[in-house]
Design a protein around this motif. Structure first.
Motif, PDB file in Angstrom:
ATOM      1  N   THR A 443       0.829  -1.207   0.000  1.00 45.41           N
ATOM      2  CA  THR A 443       0.000   0.000   0.000  1.00 45.41           C
ATOM      3  C   THR A 443       0.856   1.246   0.000  1.00 45.41           C
ATOM      4  OG1 THR A 443      -1.723  -1.164   1.231  1.00 45.41           O
ATOM      5  CG2 THR A 443      -1.809   1.238   1.235  1.00 45.41           C
ATOM      6  N   ALA A 444       1.841   1.296   0.883  1.00 41.92           N
ATOM      7  CA  ALA A 444       2.690   2.480   0.991  1.00 41.92           C
ATOM      8  C   ALA A 444       3.395   2.777  -0.324  1.00 41.92           C
ATOM      9  CB  ALA A 444       3.709   2.282   2.114  1.00 41.92           C
ATOM     10  N   LYS A 445       3.932   1.754  -0.966  1.00 40.40           N
ATOM     11  CA  LYS A 445       4.630   1.967  -2.229  1.00 40.40           C
ATOM     12  C   LYS A 445       3.672   2.463  -3.312  1.00 40.40           C
ATOM     13  CE  LYS A 445       8.901   0.828  -1.258  1.00 40.40           C
ATOM     14  NZ  LYS A 445       9.542  -0.403  -1.716  1.00 40.40           N
ATOM     15  N   LEU A 446       2.464   1.916  -3.339  1.00 36.57           N
ATOM     16  CA  LEU A 446       1.509   2.319  -4.373  1.00 36.57           C
ATOM     17  C   LEU A 446       1.002   3.745  -4.144  1.00 36.57           C
ATOM     18  CD1 LEU A 446      -0.519  -0.983  -4.853  1.00 36.57           C
ATOM     19  CD2 LEU A 446       1.245  -0.031  -6.353  1.00 36.57           C
ATOM     20  N   VAL A 447       0.846   4.147  -2.893  1.00 33.02           N
ATOM     21  CA  VAL A 447       0.450   5.527  -2.595  1.00 33.02           C
ATOM     22  C   VAL A 447       1.483   6.497  -3.157  1.00 33.02           C
ATOM     23  CG1 VAL A 447       0.138   7.209  -0.730  1.00 33.02           C
ATOM     24  CG2 VAL A 447      -0.947   4.972  -0.586  1.00 33.02           C
ATOM     25  N   GLY A 448       2.749   6.182  -2.973  1.00 33.43           N
ATOM     26  CA  GLY A 448       3.802   7.030  -3.514  1.00 33.43           C
ATOM     27  C   GLY A 448       3.820   7.037  -5.028  1.00 33.43           C
ATOM     28  N   ALA A 449       3.596   5.874  -5.635  1.00 38.01           N
ATOM     29  CA  ALA A 449       3.622   5.771  -7.102  1.00 38.01           C
ATOM     30  C   ALA A 449       2.475   6.532  -7.740  1.00 38.01           C
ATOM     31  CB  ALA A 449       3.592   4.304  -7.522  1.00 38.01           C
ATOM     32  N   MET A 450       1.323   6.576  -7.082  1.00 40.47           N
ATOM     33  CA  MET A 450       0.147   7.227  -7.657  1.00 40.47           C
ATOM     34  C   MET A 450       0.396   8.694  -7.981  1.00 40.47           C
ATOM     35  SD  MET A 450      -2.773   5.629  -5.152  1.00 40.47           S
ATOM     36  CE  MET A 450      -4.197   6.512  -5.788  1.00 40.47           C
ATOM     37  N   ALA A 451       1.199   9.357  -7.184  1.00 35.22           N
ATOM     38  CA  ALA A 451       1.422  10.795  -7.367  1.00 35.22           C
ATOM     39  C   ALA A 451       2.054  11.109  -8.720  1.00 35.22           C
ATOM     40  CB  ALA A 451       2.300  11.331  -6.242  1.00 35.22           C
ATOM     41  N   GLY A 452       2.749  10.159  -9.297  1.00 30.63           N
ATOM     42  CA  GLY A 452       3.419  10.408 -10.564  1.00 30.63           C
ATOM     43  C   GLY A 452       2.657   9.926 -11.780  1.00 30.63           C
ATOM     44  N   LEU A 453       1.422   9.485 -11.600  1.00 26.79           N
ATOM     45  CA  LEU A 453       0.638   8.968 -12.718  1.00 26.79           C
ATOM     46  C   LEU A 453      -0.260  10.042 -13.305  1.00 26.79           C
ATOM     47  CD1 LEU A 453      -0.471   5.540 -11.181  1.00 26.79           C
ATOM     48  CD2 LEU A 453       1.494   5.986 -12.656  1.00 26.79           C
ATOM     49  N   ASP A 454      -0.801   9.762 -14.489  1.00 27.72           N
ATOM     50  CA  ASP A 454      -1.756  10.661 -15.134  1.00 27.72           C
ATOM     51  C   ASP A 454      -3.173  10.117 -14.982  1.00 27.72           C
ATOM     52  OD1 ASP A 454       0.264  12.388 -16.090  1.00 27.72           O
ATOM     53  OD2 ASP A 454       0.616  11.093 -17.828  1.00 27.72           O
ATOM     54  N   GLY A 455      -4.148  10.990 -15.165  1.00 30.34           N
ATOM     55  CA  GLY A 455      -5.541  10.552 -15.204  1.00 30.34           C
ATOM     56  C   GLY A 455      -6.105  10.241 -13.828  1.00 30.34           C
ATOM     57  N   ILE A 456      -7.170   9.442 -13.814  1.00 28.09           N
ATOM     58  CA  ILE A 456      -7.827   9.063 -12.573  1.00 28.09           C
ATOM     59  C   ILE A 456      -7.129   7.842 -12.001  1.00 28.09           C
ATOM     60  CG2 ILE A 456     -10.002   8.410 -11.484  1.00 28.09           C
ATOM     61  CD1 ILE A 456     -10.011  11.189 -12.809  1.00 28.09           C
ATOM     62  N   ARG A 457      -6.682   7.954 -10.745  1.00 27.67           N
ATOM     63  CA  ARG A 457      -6.021   6.837 -10.069  1.00 27.67           C
ATOM     64  C   ARG A 457      -6.872   6.445  -8.861  1.00 27.67           C
ATOM     65  NH1 ARG A 457      -3.045  11.687 -11.709  1.00 27.67           N
ATOM     66  NH2 ARG A 457      -1.782  11.842  -9.830  1.00 27.67           N
ATOM     67  N   TYR A 458      -7.209   5.171  -8.771  1.00 26.08           N
ATOM     68  CA  TYR A 458      -8.040   4.707  -7.660  1.00 26.08           C
ATOM     69  C   TYR A 458      -7.308   3.641  -6.878  1.00 26.08           C
ATOM     70  CZ  TYR A 458     -11.884   2.597  -5.036  1.00 26.08           C
ATOM     71  OH  TYR A 458     -12.673   2.103  -4.042  1.00 26.08           O
ATOM     72  N   LEU A 459      -7.278   3.811  -5.556  1.00 28.92           N
ATOM     73  CA  LEU A 459      -6.677   2.841  -4.650  1.00 28.92           C
ATOM     74  C   LEU A 459      -7.755   2.336  -3.710  1.00 28.92           C
ATOM     75  CD1 LEU A 459      -3.772   1.743  -3.624  1.00 28.92           C
ATOM     76  CD2 LEU A 459      -4.139   3.368  -1.759  1.00 28.92           C
ATOM     77  N   ARG A 460      -7.871   1.023  -3.611  1.00 30.89           N
ATOM     78  CA  ARG A 460      -8.878   0.398  -2.744  1.00 30.89           C
ATOM     79  C   ARG A 460      -8.189  -0.103  -1.480  1.00 30.89           C
ATOM     80  NH1 ARG A 460     -12.602  -4.984  -3.309  1.00 30.89           N
ATOM     81  NH2 ARG A 460     -14.608  -3.932  -3.541  1.00 30.89           N
ATOM     82  N   THR A 461      -8.679   0.325  -0.321  1.00 36.73           N
ATOM     83  CA  THR A 461      -8.086  -0.132   0.938  1.00 36.73           C
ATOM     84  C   THR A 461      -9.104  -0.910   1.759  1.00 36.73           C
ATOM     85  OG1 THR A 461      -8.649   1.892   2.154  1.00 36.73           O
ATOM     86  CG2 THR A 461      -6.535   1.852   0.990  1.00 36.73           C
ATOM     87  N   SER A 462      -8.601  -1.631   2.749  1.00 36.60           N
ATOM     88  CA  SER A 462      -9.440  -2.520   3.548  1.00 36.60           C
ATOM     89  C   SER A 462      -9.503  -2.058   4.992  1.00 36.60           C
ATOM     90  CB  SER A 462      -8.888  -3.949   3.493  1.00 36.60           C
ATOM     91  OG  SER A 462      -8.870  -4.419   2.157  1.00 36.60           O
ATOM     92  N   ARG A 463     -10.606  -2.405   5.635  1.00 31.26           N
ATOM     93  CA  ARG A 463     -10.840  -1.974   7.009  1.00 31.26           C
ATOM     94  C   ARG A 463     -10.032  -2.781   8.021  1.00 31.26           C
ATOM     95  NH1 ARG A 463     -16.807  -2.255   9.881  1.00 31.26           N
ATOM     96  NH2 ARG A 463     -16.341  -0.971  11.712  1.00 31.26           N
ATOM     97  N   GLY A 464     -10.077  -4.095   7.912  1.00 33.23           N
ATOM     98  CA  GLY A 464      -9.459  -4.949   8.907  1.00 33.23           C
ATOM     99  C   GLY A 464      -7.963  -5.116   8.714  1.00 33.23           C
ATOM    100  N   ALA A 465      -7.300  -5.466   9.795  1.00 32.35           N
ATOM    101  CA  ALA A 465      -5.859  -5.718   9.724  1.00 32.35           C
ATOM    102  C   ALA A 465      -5.588  -7.036   9.024  1.00 32.35           C
ATOM    103  CB  ALA A 465      -5.270  -5.741  11.131  1.00 32.35           C
ATOM    104  N   GLY A 466      -4.507  -7.063   8.267  1.00 32.76           N
ATOM    105  CA  GLY A 466      -4.076  -8.277   7.583  1.00 32.76           C
ATOM    106  C   GLY A 466      -2.582  -8.442   7.706  1.00 32.76           C
ATOM    107  N   PRO A 467      -2.076  -9.646   7.489  1.00 34.53           N
ATOM    108  CA  PRO A 467      -0.645  -9.882   7.666  1.00 34.53           C
ATOM    109  C   PRO A 467       0.197  -9.194   6.594  1.00 34.53           C
ATOM    110  CG  PRO A 467      -1.717 -11.825   6.753  1.00 34.53           C
ATOM    111  CD  PRO A 467      -2.810 -10.875   7.106  1.00 34.53           C
ATOM    112  N   VAL A 468       1.337  -8.674   7.014  1.00 37.73           N
ATOM    113  CA  VAL A 468       2.308  -8.119   6.069  1.00 37.73           C
ATOM    114  C   VAL A 468       3.065  -9.283   5.451  1.00 37.73           C
ATOM    115  CG1 VAL A 468       4.365  -6.689   5.832  1.00 37.73           C
ATOM    116  CG2 VAL A 468       2.506  -5.973   7.369  1.00 37.73           C
TER     117      VAL A 468
END
Length: 615
Positions: A443-468
């Motif tokens: 997630t962290a890496k994709l959040v950073g990558a999104m800033a450099g993209l064009d157009g509409i960027r959508y990231l889907r996140t989850s409520r519950g904790a999951g294993p790294v």
């Protein structure tokens, strides 16, 4: 400039509106003619702009909310010398920049695409908010609205937001011409009815005759001198003004005038007057982008972390590294975790309250001024703002949209809170990017990558904790995927994203114990999709099972299927998705009931392998 000159300018705008629509055999000249006086006075006396340098930091901004009135807009561009006579006559023709509704993709003087009524004012509020709290160069935002679009709820979301934020740099001009597409509008020529509504949201209101150029001039001056409140100028006008055969008559909306030559003669003939627009004052650059080293949060393998938490912390880190990042939220920042950004960068955080249309519109307005917005709410609630996202795509706007609480995995809250259609909605947008991470480092890496993209960027996140499951050093290219398990004897491939990645891994482990080897792919980039990896998996295993916490239509399964629509053989494919109407239950119970937990995946895999034809 005197009254006679202003009137002549307005007549020229009417004539050129009639001419452009006649040449195109289509368009909205009557809607343009009603607002010609309003436009002429604005350009001649009050609008500060450099058409050769449209991004001048102190230049005023103009938004044509009644986007169908492009004959007027393009006639104005001709009058100020931005386009010439030849180009004006290309209106609505193939290859022309002068489209039926304006888009910034084609014309540098257009702030945002309009035409879906009720959107220009909300975006104008976003631009004005950027000017007030971010740019601070003193520009004004002028929005020309039609009276019909004031029936849209988004107009009143915008009105309340502007009043609450005291946007005295915003001036809205309402062309109250009484007639909509099929007949009279709800309130007709009752300026008082509209004034009461705007006053309820703490606007300064001015009521005028929209064909009295001196009254218009005074109203604009009053708007510019008003402080602490946005101003709305309610102008009573006549549709088709100046041509007796069409003036204030029903049934002519969206049609060229039936006798254009006679109409032009009645308006006084063709003119070629030039309107000299005032230049903007000198100003500094909009914003110096502070760029530093991006220190994303890091998580250890095995930790239990919700991807929404990783989003919030990554966004805060991105805000520290880049001064052009802004964050917006729809009054759920404690759930989406954008509150982490708000605490560290309060000057660049914008609370939009529960007004998702206005939140997206504000993001569009800020993006138009060069800022990089991240707007977040529950995934389910972006459906309310879908038309704004669609029009942002038409604008070529750069937006980062983040939907939390996705899927049945949220548990007991029930179906009203579950984003189950969001992947389909965002995948369908032109040029969009759709991402669905399964762990915190991803997630962290994709959040950073999104800033450099064009157009509409959508990231889907989850409520519950999951294993790294990934190291902090792992990279996640857009358009890629991760093969988490693979062997020479794999008999099928499990394709998952987000919460179902962990279920797929558990299913693969159970199948392995039974002698069935399964490959597992984490398809975190849902669009663009990793066709190469999917095709290789199909060639090696022959069978694919897709599993998603989303409706069957338009989500992960369809994204996978798209990889095989080039004529090559389609592998045996089983698609597991949410086909039931969920109720309230624990996350584990929800996944099981929907048939997308590890047990259900393993059961489907056994059946698939059992019926597969072994070469």
């Amino acid at each position: 400039m005197n009254t006679r000159q202003l009137t002549e300018y307005a007549q020229q705008l009417r004539v050129d509106s009639v001419r452009a629509a006649a040449a195109a055999h289509s368009g909205h000249p009557t809607s343009s003619m009603s607002a010609a006086d309003l436009m002429a006075v604005l350009l001649a006396h009050h609008f500060r702009y450099d058409f050769e340098r449209p991004q001048h930091p102190a230049g005023d901004r103009f938004v044509l909310s009644k986007g169908h009135a492009t004959p007027l807009l393009y006639a104005a561009y001709k009058a100020v010398g931005a386009i010439n006579e030849t180009e004006l006559m290309t209106y609505r023709k193939l290859g022309s920049r002068l489209e039926g509704h304006p888009t910034p993709q084609r014309l540098p003087w257009v702030e945002t695409a309009t035409g879906s009524l009720g959107q220009g004012l909300p975006v104008g509020v976003g631009i004005a908010l950027a000017g007030k709290r971010l740019d601070r160069t003193g520009y004004r935002v002028w929005v020309l609205c039609g009276d019909s679009e004031l029936a849209e709820g988004s107009i009143w979301e915008a009105a309340e937001h502007a009043g609450y934020e005291h946007l005295d740099n915003l001036v809205v001009i309402v062309d109250v011409n009484r007639l909509g597409q099929r007949g009279p509008t709800r309130h007709g020529h009752s300026l008082e009815a509209y004034a009461r509504r705007f006053q309820a949201f703490d606007w300064h209101t001015i009521e005028i005759d929209g064909h009295d150029v001196d009254a218009i001039d005074r109203a604009y001056g009053e708007a510019l001198s008003t402080s602490g409140q946005p101003t709305v100028i309610l102008a009573r006008t006549l549709k088709g003004k100046g041509v007796e055969s069409v003036q204030d008559r029903e049934g002519l909306h969206g049609k060229p005038l039936p006798e254009p030559d006679e109409a032009i003669a009645e308006l006084g003939g063709v003119r070629d007057l030039h309107i000299e627009v005032q230049p903007p004052p000198a100003a500094r650059m909009l914003h110096a982008v502070r760029t530093g080293h991006l220190e994303l949060p890091r998580y250890e393998i095995g930790e239990e972390v919700a991807t929404r938490d990783a989003y919030g912390k990554a966004l805060a880190a991105l805000g520290a590294a880049r001064g052009d990042i802004v964050a917006l939220d729809g009054e759920v920042s404690d759930s989406t975790r954008s509150e982490f950004f708000a605490k560290e960068h309060p000057d660049r955080f914008f609370e939009c309250y529960i007004a998702e249309q206005q939140m997206v519109a504000t993001a569009v307005g800020m993006a138009a001024r060069g800022w990089v917005p991240y707007a977040s709410t529950f995934a389910a609630f972006f459906t309310r703002a879908h038309d704004f996202v669609r029009m942002a795509s038409v604008s070529g706007s750069g937006l980062n949209l983040v939907g939390s609480h996705a899927g049945v995995a949220i548990g007991q809250d029930g179906p009203s809170q579950m984003g189950l259609e969001d992947l389909a909605m965002f995948r369908s947008l032109h040029g969009s990017t759709v991402l669905y991470p399964c762990d915190a480092n991803q997630t962290a890496k994709l959040v950073g990558a999104m800033a450099g993209l064009d157009g509409i960027r959508y990231l889907r996140t989850s409520r519950g904790a999951g294993p790294v499951i990934y190291s902090p050093t792992e990279e996640f290219p857009i358009g890629g995927s991760k093969v988490l398990k693979a062997g020479d004897h794999d008999r099928l491939t499990l394709v998952a994203a987000g919460v179902t990645v962990h279920e797929a891994l558990a299913a693969a482990e159970a199948l392995e114990a039974e002698g069935i080897s399964a490959r597992v792919i984490d398809l975190y980039s849902v669009k663009p999709v990793d066709r190469r990896t999917l095709r290789e998996a199909a060639e090696r295993t022959g069978c694919l099972v897709t599993v998603e916490d989303h409706r069957e239509e338009g989500g992960l399964g369809d994204a996978v299927l798209d990889a095989f629509l080039d004529g090559r053989p389609v592998p045996r494919l089983v698609r597991l998705a949410v086909r039931n109407m969920p109720g309230s239950a624990t996350p584990a119970e929800q996944l099981h009931t929907a048939g997308i937990d590890a047990e259900s995946i393993a059961a489907s895999a056994r059946l698939l392998v059992e019926h597969a034809v072994v070469p």
